[in-house]
Scaffold this active site. Structure first.
Site, PDB file in Angstrom:
ATOM      1  N   THR A 210       0.846  -1.200   0.000  1.00  0.00           N
ATOM      2  CA  THR A 210       0.000   0.000   0.000  1.00  0.00           C
ATOM      3  C   THR A 210       0.880   1.249   0.000  1.00  0.00           C
ATOM      4  O   THR A 210       2.027   1.192   0.431  1.00  0.00           O
ATOM      5  CB  THR A 210      -0.853  -0.039   1.289  1.00  0.00           C
ATOM      6  OG1 THR A 210      -1.844  -1.033   1.133  1.00  0.00           O
ATOM      7  CG2 THR A 210      -1.494   1.282   1.620  1.00  0.00           C
ATOM      8  N   GLY A 240     -10.174  -3.627   3.490  1.00  0.00           N
ATOM      9  CA  GLY A 240      -9.167  -3.583   4.561  1.00  0.00           C
ATOM     10  C   GLY A 240      -9.212  -2.279   5.336  1.00  0.00           C
ATOM     11  O   GLY A 240     -10.242  -1.596   5.382  1.00  0.00           O
ATOM     12  N   THR A 261       0.081   0.702   6.842  1.00  0.00           N
ATOM     13  CA  THR A 261       0.168  -0.384   5.865  1.00  0.00           C
ATOM     14  C   THR A 261       0.404  -1.691   6.607  1.00  0.00           C
ATOM     15  O   THR A 261       1.195  -1.738   7.548  1.00  0.00           O
ATOM     16  CB  THR A 261       1.295  -0.172   4.848  1.00  0.00           C
ATOM     17  OG1 THR A 261       1.416  -1.369   4.060  1.00  0.00           O
ATOM     18  CG2 THR A 261       2.643   0.124   5.494  1.00  0.00           C
ATOM     19  N   GLY A 262      -0.298  -2.730   6.194  1.00  0.00           N
ATOM     20  CA  GLY A 262      -0.109  -4.006   6.870  1.00  0.00           C
ATOM     21  C   GLY A 262      -1.344  -4.870   6.722  1.00  0.00           C
ATOM     22  O   GLY A 262      -2.170  -4.641   5.836  1.00  0.00           O
ATOM     23  N   GLY A 264      -4.638  -5.628   7.098  1.00  0.00           N
ATOM     24  CA  GLY A 264      -5.720  -4.691   7.362  1.00  0.00           C
ATOM     25  C   GLY A 264      -6.671  -5.067   8.478  1.00  0.00           C
ATOM     26  O   GLY A 264      -7.114  -4.207   9.252  1.00  0.00           O
TER      27      GLY A 264
END
Ligand code: ASP
Length: 344
Positions: A210, A240, A261-262, A264
């Site tokens: 992302t 997400g 970011t990760g 979600g």
């Protein structure tokens, strides 16, 4: 009596020192970005690939920096910076977005203005070239915060945003990643492994990709934005954290701006972006303390992986992640540029 006066005086002095050190403005304007966190390891990276990522991060952040330096708004800086990354196939946003289980690209984005606490978000659009632009349009030109799917596309068309054929988002790499996961899923089903993650059996090895940006302009306004294709092999209209205000994106001029970011699902459950702002507001934590607690302590304990970029009202900046790496860059008012990929 004399002693208690001295004590009161001393405490007041200490309190004022504390306030000044935390209130100190270190940058009049600043900008920080990410291009996704995940299992990004030096041993899996070629020199060319590394150089390509760094060059794109530099190109993107310099666009935003120049806007801020010339007195432009943080909103403009976030929009234009994210658009550079949305147009690059390197990141999981805009062109280069990951594929859903159905072989489509469904894009999510969000934006927040720290001055007004107004926000805009979009989920699951397939034909809008710049989802971050649409998120901002939803904020400025509608009475809503979040639109989704076909309705969001209709709104975008009405507002004259650039529409594209869904094939615009196709990249061979991302398509192959989907095929690999579908293949692995079949094997897992053959072995009747019911514990297999429903959309990505290799999720712990994922590179999320992302993109996000937080900027502080010369007027003290903070803006934050995030744009993504979500997670490979997602289905059932999965959404997400990226378009969720408070999870993927948050901005408040009194505290900070954050882009996440990760994985979600964990970021939604942890309200990562808002929690950082809340810890600063209610617990008077510094940006560094708040980002560290939310990512390294709370998110990690829950089992979530990923990271954030964040910037406070005084121009302090923080990169915080619990993965092997995070594509990231920052620039302060003096133009000092930091670009990094791996954990240090
Ligand atoms: N957070 C995004 C999502 O869960 C993925 C990413 O960060 O790349 O949709």
């Amino acid at each position: 009596m004399k002693n208690s006066f001295l004590l009161v005086f001393l405490s007041l002095f200490l309190i004022s020192c504390e306030t000044t050190s935390k209130e100190e403005k270190i940058n009049d304007f600043a900008i920080i970005i990410h291009g996704g966190a995940g299992t990004i390891l030096k041993k899996n990276m070629t020199d060319e690939k590394e150089a390509a990522y760094k060059a794109k991060l530099e190109e993107a952040i310099k666009v935003g920096y120049t806007i801020l330096k010339n007195g432009g708004t943080s909103t403009e800086a976030v929009l234009k910076t994210i658009q550079v990354m949305e147009e690059s196939p390197l990141f999981n946003a805009g062109k280069g977005a990951v594929f859903t289980n159905a072989g489509t690209n469904e894009l999510d984005a969000s934006f927040m203005d720290g001055k007004t606490l107004n926000a805009g978000a979009v989920a699951g659009v397939k034909d809008v070239k710049s989802p971050i632009e649409l998120a901002i349009k939803i904020m400025t030109d509608s009475e809503h915060v979040m639109l989704s799917g076909e309705g969001a596309s209709t709104f975008a068309k009405e507002k004259g945003l650039e529409m594209v054929d869904p094939s615009y988002f196709y990249t061979e790499n991302r398509f192959q990643s989907l095929q690999k996961i579908i293949e692995q899923e079949k094997t897992q089903l053959d072995h009747d492994d019911k514990k297999a993650n429903f959309y990505d059996p290799n999720i712990k090895d994922s590179k999320y990709g992302t993109v996000g940006c937080v900027a502080l302009d010369k007027n003290g306004n903070i803006a934050a934005g995030t744009s993504t294709g979500g997670m490979t092999n997602k289905r059932w209209g999965r959404i997400g954290d990226a378009p969720i205000i408070g999870s993927g994106t948050y901005a408040n001029n009194n505290t900070c701006g954050v882009s996440s970011t990760g994985w979600g699902e964990y970021f939604i459950r942890s309200q990562v972006a808002y929690d950082i702002s809340a810890q600063m507001e209610y617990q008077k934590k510094s940006l560094k303390e708040a980002t560290k607690d939310v990512i390294q302590n709370k998110l990690t304990k829950l089992g979530g992986t990923g990271g954030v970029v964040a910037l406070d009202k005084n121009g302090n900046m923080s990169f915080e992640f619990n993965t092997e790496g995070m594509y990231r860059a920052s620039m302060d008012e003096k133009g000092e540029l930091i670009i990094k990929i791996y954990k240090e």
